[in-house]
Every structure is written in structure tokens, then in C-alpha cells.
Scaffold this active site. Sequence first.
Site, PDB file in Angstrom:
ATOM      1  N   THR A  61       0.831  -1.195   0.000  1.00 40.38           N
ATOM      2  CA  THR A  61       0.000   0.000   0.000  1.00 40.38           C
ATOM      3  C   THR A  61       0.866   1.245   0.000  1.00 40.38           C
ATOM      4  O   THR A  61       2.054   1.203   0.328  1.00 40.38           O
ATOM      5  CB  THR A  61      -0.968   0.029   1.204  1.00 40.38           C
ATOM      6  OG1 THR A  61      -1.919   1.073   1.010  1.00 40.38           O
ATOM      7  CG2 THR A  61      -0.240   0.234   2.521  1.00 40.38           C
ATOM      8  N   CYS A  62       0.249   2.343  -0.389  1.00 41.34           N
ATOM      9  CA  CYS A  62       0.846   3.678  -0.318  1.00 41.34           C
ATOM     10  C   CYS A  62      -0.314   4.610   0.050  1.00 41.34           C
ATOM     11  O   CYS A  62      -1.326   4.146   0.556  1.00 41.34           O
ATOM     12  CB  CYS A  62       1.528   4.054  -1.625  1.00 41.34           C
ATOM     13  SG  CYS A  62       0.425   4.082  -3.054  1.00 41.34           S
ATOM     14  N   ARG A  63      -0.201   5.886  -0.232  1.00 45.16           N
ATOM     15  CA  ARG A  63      -1.272   6.798   0.161  1.00 45.16           C
ATOM     16  C   ARG A  63      -2.517   6.621  -0.705  1.00 45.16           C
ATOM     17  O   ARG A  63      -3.625   6.521  -0.192  1.00 45.16           O
ATOM     18  CB  ARG A  63      -0.808   8.253   0.117  1.00 45.16           C
ATOM     19  CG  ARG A  63      -1.859   9.209   0.670  1.00 45.16           C
ATOM     20  CD  ARG A  63      -1.374  10.634   0.780  1.00 45.16           C
ATOM     21  NE  ARG A  63      -1.083  11.230  -0.500  1.00 45.16           N
ATOM     22  CZ  ARG A  63      -1.980  11.818  -1.284  1.00 45.16           C
ATOM     23  NH1 ARG A  63      -3.247  11.887  -0.916  1.00 45.16           N
ATOM     24  NH2 ARG A  63      -1.630  12.336  -2.450  1.00 45.16           N
TER      25      ARG A  63
END
Length: 172
Positions: A61-63
Site C-alpha cells: 500500500t501507499c497513500r
Amino acid sequence: MTDALLPLPPASVAARLQRGEAVLIDIREADEFARRRIGGAISRPLSAIGDVPLDRSVIFTCRTGMRTGANAARLAALVPAPAYVLEGGVDGWAAAGLPVVTDARAPMEMMRQVQIAAGVLILAGVLLGWLVAPGFYLLAGFVGAGLTFAGISGFCGMARVLALMPWNRAAA
């Protein structure tokens, strides 16, 4: 090994994490992770990503999901089995009503600080150039040149200066 990350909606990721079937790897930088993250996620910044746990499925995941999507082949190559990506990233997780850990005391992300400082300096240079003296336009040009150099080289002098500011220092 695959060259793609299979997308999973937040509810599916939450269920897998709750059952202990998966590990969530957050590829954002440490300053971003410190400010807002999904509880139980492991921080492995993309800039220095190394070993990832392989005892369970891996979900990256990331933002917003943009960074994981842009680096899908690199991330998928880190795991021998199919890897997954959280659709919408941390923002998508929060939008789905799932809990996030937020530390308002953590400094604002460095990239946002640079964007704010650059915007203020450029605006000030343009306004001062228009209202006071044309020489102030050079300030806007200097900041623009610095941003261009940062984009080309990967070195951001403004970020280095901002990192020295008191609000970005760890409390003793």
C-alpha cells in the site's frame, strides 16, 4: 513471480489481515508513515525496500495506490507468490470507514512542506516583482529552477533545509 500486483478492495484486505492471512507493507517514506498509517502495517519505504515477510500473502500500500501501481513490477518481484495492492491505498482504506492511526504531532510530510514553501516563495516573488520591484521575479525563477533540478537529479536542497527546521527534529 508475477509482474503485476492484484488489486484488493479495503474490506477484503481488512478481512485477510484480521484472519492473519496477509501482511500489509506500506511503501511510503518514514515521515508519511509516521503521520498517518493503517494499524499493523509494516513500513518498508520504496526508496530502501529490502526483505519483505514471506510467511503470508503480501499486500502493498501507499497513500492513494499510485506509487504501488507505478512500481508494480518491482514490488511483485520481491515475493515468489502473487502479491496484492490495496485499492486506493491508505486514503481508500479511510474512505471505506476503516480505522487509520494518525499522529498529529508528527511533522507534516516533507514533500508537502516543500510544496508549501515553494508555492509561498514563488507567489511572494511574483507579487513583490509586480508591486515593489521587477528584481523580485528572480526569486520565483530561482525556486522554479530549484524544483526543476530536484526533479531531474533527485536532490532537493529545499527539503534538506526544511529537514533542519525545529519542527522536523525528533524530540529529545
